[in-house]
Design a protein around this motif. Structure first.
Motif, PDB file in Angstrom:
ATOM      1  N   UNK A 188      85.476  69.583  64.292  1.00 23.22           N
ATOM      2  CA  UNK A 188      85.899  69.643  62.908  1.00 23.22           C
ATOM      3  C   UNK A 188      84.689  69.564  61.981  1.00 23.22           C
ATOM      4  N   UNK A 189      84.815  70.204  60.873  1.00 19.65           N
ATOM      5  CA  UNK A 189      83.739  70.178  59.885  1.00 19.65           C
ATOM      6  C   UNK A 189      83.716  68.837  59.156  1.00 19.65           C
ATOM      7  N   UNK A 190      82.514  68.362  58.850  1.00 18.42           N
ATOM      8  CA  UNK A 190      82.320  67.119  58.117  1.00 18.42           C
ATOM      9  C   UNK A 190      82.833  67.304  56.699  1.00 18.42           C
ATOM     10  N   UNK A 191      83.640  66.353  56.207  1.00 17.48           N
ATOM     11  CA  UNK A 191      84.271  66.462  54.893  1.00 17.48           C
ATOM     12  C   UNK A 191      83.363  66.040  53.743  1.00 17.48           C
ATOM     13  N   UNK A 192      82.261  65.373  54.050  1.00 19.10           N
ATOM     14  CA  UNK A 192      81.377  64.894  52.995  1.00 19.10           C
ATOM     15  C   UNK A 192      81.781  63.512  52.525  1.00 19.10           C
ATOM     16  N   UNK A 193      80.890  62.895  51.749  1.00 16.31           N
ATOM     17  CA  UNK A 193      81.170  61.559  51.242  1.00 16.31           C
ATOM     18  C   UNK A 193      80.984  61.524  49.725  1.00 16.31           C
ATOM     19  N   UNK A 194      81.564  60.519  49.117  1.00 14.82           N
ATOM     20  CA  UNK A 194      81.318  60.243  47.706  1.00 14.82           C
ATOM     21  C   UNK A 194      80.027  59.436  47.611  1.00 14.82           C
ATOM     22  N   UNK A 195      79.909  58.368  48.404  1.00 13.06           N
ATOM     23  CA  UNK A 195      78.679  57.591  48.477  1.00 13.06           C
ATOM     24  C   UNK A 195      78.320  56.839  47.214  1.00 13.06           C
ATOM     25  N   UNK A 196      79.309  56.481  46.426  1.00 10.31           N
ATOM     26  CA  UNK A 196      79.077  55.819  45.143  1.00 10.31           C
ATOM     27  C   UNK A 196      79.706  54.430  45.150  1.00 10.31           C
ATOM     28  N   UNK A 197      78.971  53.445  44.599  1.00 11.29           N
ATOM     29  CA  UNK A 197      79.482  52.087  44.477  1.00 11.29           C
ATOM     30  C   UNK A 197      80.003  51.836  43.071  1.00 11.29           C
ATOM     31  N   UNK A 198      81.116  51.106  42.976  1.00  7.10           N
ATOM     32  CA  UNK A 198      81.771  50.830  41.696  1.00  7.10           C
ATOM     33  C   UNK A 198      82.069  49.342  41.553  1.00  7.10           C
ATOM     34  N   UNK A 199      81.989  48.858  40.325  1.00 12.89           N
ATOM     35  CA  UNK A 199      82.518  47.534  40.028  1.00 12.89           C
ATOM     36  C   UNK A 199      84.040  47.634  40.094  1.00 12.89           C
ATOM     37  N   UNK A 200      84.726  46.504  40.055  1.00 14.75           N
ATOM     38  CA  UNK A 200      86.192  46.517  40.089  1.00 14.75           C
ATOM     39  C   UNK A 200      86.757  47.373  38.957  1.00 14.75           C
ATOM     40  N   UNK A 240      75.542  55.417  57.138  1.00 11.79           N
ATOM     41  CA  UNK A 240      76.895  55.462  57.688  1.00 11.79           C
ATOM     42  C   UNK A 240      77.361  56.907  57.861  1.00 11.79           C
ATOM     43  N   UNK A 241      77.001  57.762  56.910  1.00 12.25           N
ATOM     44  CA  UNK A 241      77.341  59.173  57.047  1.00 12.25           C
ATOM     45  C   UNK A 241      76.718  59.741  58.328  1.00 12.25           C
ATOM     46  N   UNK A 242      75.466  59.442  58.555  1.00 10.80           N
ATOM     47  CA  UNK A 242      74.789  59.915  59.766  1.00 10.80           C
ATOM     48  C   UNK A 242      75.489  59.388  61.020  1.00 10.80           C
ATOM     49  N   UNK A 243      75.873  58.130  60.980  1.00 12.43           N
ATOM     50  CA  UNK A 243      76.554  57.531  62.131  1.00 12.43           C
ATOM     51  C   UNK A 243      77.883  58.234  62.410  1.00 12.43           C
ATOM     52  N   UNK A 244      78.739  58.359  61.404  1.00 11.65           N
ATOM     53  CA  UNK A 244      80.064  58.951  61.633  1.00 11.65           C
ATOM     54  C   UNK A 244      79.973  60.451  61.927  1.00 11.65           C
ATOM     55  N   UNK A 245      79.106  61.151  61.206  1.00 15.06           N
ATOM     56  CA  UNK A 245      78.997  62.605  61.356  1.00 15.06           C
ATOM     57  C   UNK A 245      78.220  63.003  62.614  1.00 15.06           C
ATOM     58  N   UNK A 246      77.046  62.388  62.814  1.00 13.27           N
ATOM     59  CA  UNK A 246      76.133  62.847  63.855  1.00 13.27           C
ATOM     60  C   UNK A 246      76.296  62.114  65.182  1.00 13.27           C
ATOM     61  N   UNK A 247      76.542  60.808  65.118  1.00 11.81           N
ATOM     62  CA  UNK A 247      76.692  60.037  66.357  1.00 11.81           C
ATOM     63  C   UNK A 247      78.129  60.089  66.863  1.00 11.81           C
ATOM     64  N   UNK A 248      79.078  59.761  66.007  1.00  9.32           N
ATOM     65  CA  UNK A 248      80.487  59.764  66.413  1.00  9.32           C
ATOM     66  C   UNK A 248      81.071  61.180  66.485  1.00  9.32           C
ATOM     67  N   UNK A 249      80.487  62.093  65.698  1.00  9.07           N
ATOM     68  CA  UNK A 249      80.970  63.473  65.583  1.00  9.07           C
ATOM     69  C   UNK A 249      82.394  63.541  65.044  1.00  9.07           C
ATOM     70  N   UNK A 250      82.680  62.670  64.087  1.00 10.78           N
ATOM     71  CA  UNK A 250      83.972  62.663  63.412  1.00 10.78           C
ATOM     72  C   UNK A 250      83.903  63.593  62.204  1.00 10.78           C
ATOM     73  N   UNK A 251      85.050  63.952  61.673  1.00  4.90           N
ATOM     74  CA  UNK A 251      85.116  64.797  60.477  1.00  4.90           C
ATOM     75  C   UNK A 251      84.989  63.985  59.191  1.00  4.90           C
ATOM     76  N   UNK A 252      85.147  62.680  59.285  1.00  8.33           N
ATOM     77  CA  UNK A 252      85.080  61.790  58.118  1.00  8.33           C
ATOM     78  C   UNK A 252      84.949  60.364  58.644  1.00  8.33           C
ATOM     79  N   UNK A 253      84.966  59.411  57.740  1.00  9.71           N
ATOM     80  CA  UNK A 253      84.944  57.999  58.092  1.00  9.71           C
ATOM     81  C   UNK A 253      86.003  57.277  57.285  1.00  9.71           C
ATOM     82  N   UNK A 254      85.882  55.964  57.141  1.00 11.62           N
ATOM     83  CA  UNK A 254      86.813  55.209  56.301  1.00 11.62           C
ATOM     84  C   UNK A 254      86.663  55.629  54.836  1.00 11.62           C
ATOM     85  N   UNK A 255      87.628  55.271  54.036  1.00  8.29           N
ATOM     86  CA  UNK A 255      87.599  55.630  52.616  1.00  8.29           C
ATOM     87  C   UNK A 255      86.733  54.694  51.782  1.00  8.29           C
TER      88      UNK A 255
END
Length: 187
Positions: free
Chosen positions: A1-13, A58-73
């Motif tokens: 499956x193709x990697x879906x990409x990440x937002x990669x942004x941190x937010x306050x509450x 984490x993106x590298x881990x899920x995409x390249x090591x695990x070979x998943x299409x995404x990770x947790x939200x």
């Protein structure tokens, strides 16, 4: 499956609430939230790496090591709520429930660490925001260890599902005032 990409942004509450309000959901809509914890990195290790770099790692881990299409939200830390997989698309986090749930990671190993109060406050706020945004029933929250298809050791035995449901429900009544249907009857 193709990697879906990440937002990669941190937010306050508060900023996270604004972010979620701006989302548009298409065909994929989660039915509940699955609560996880990272174990690695532990809470003690989390700030050893800047958050934006942590997201790339984490993106590298899920995409390249695990070979998943995404990770947790989400990854929830004591300072920020990090959006990883876009909340409007299916993630990869729990084998039985990937297609029907949001995956939320609490930073820490909760078989050996005590949850930081700021992390807990961010978690309750984020979970209330997610549940309130789609009218989800917080009593349907699940812990990763409840997934019958999970095959790895779960490091979150100190996480209380009952406590999270109680706190999220209380937060929902203040964060989303007005009339609400009886959540026990919501599908």
């Amino acid at each position: 499956m193709a990697w879906k990409g990440i937002v990669g942004q941190g937010y306050t509450k508060e900023a996270f609430g604004d972010y979620v309000k701006g989302l548009t959901f298409g065909l994929w809509r989660p039915s509940f939230v699955v609560l996880h914890n990272t174990a690695v990195p532990t809470f003690a290790q989390w700030h050893d790496v800047p958050g934006a770099q942590r997201m790339q790692n984490l993106q590298s881990y899920y995409r390249d090591t695990q070979r998943w299409s995404a990770g947790p939200h989400l990854f929830i830390a004591d300072d920020l709520i990090w959006v990883f997989t876009p909340l409007t698309t299916q993630g990869v986090h729990s084998p039985s429930w990937n297609s029907i749930s949001w995956g939320v990671e609490l930073v820490g190993d909760y078989s050996t660490e005590t949850m930081d109060p700021n992390l807990l406050a961010n978690a309750i706020s984020a979970l209330a925001t997610l549940h309130g945004s789609l009218g989800l029933d917080p009593t349907k929250l699940r812990l990763h260890r409840e997934d019958p298809l999970t095959t790895h050791l779960y490091h979150g035995n100190e996480i209380s599902k009952t406590s999270f449901i109680t706190q999220v429900t209380a937060k929902l009544t203040t964060a989303f005032p007005g009339e609400h249907p009886d959540m026990r009857t919501v599908a």
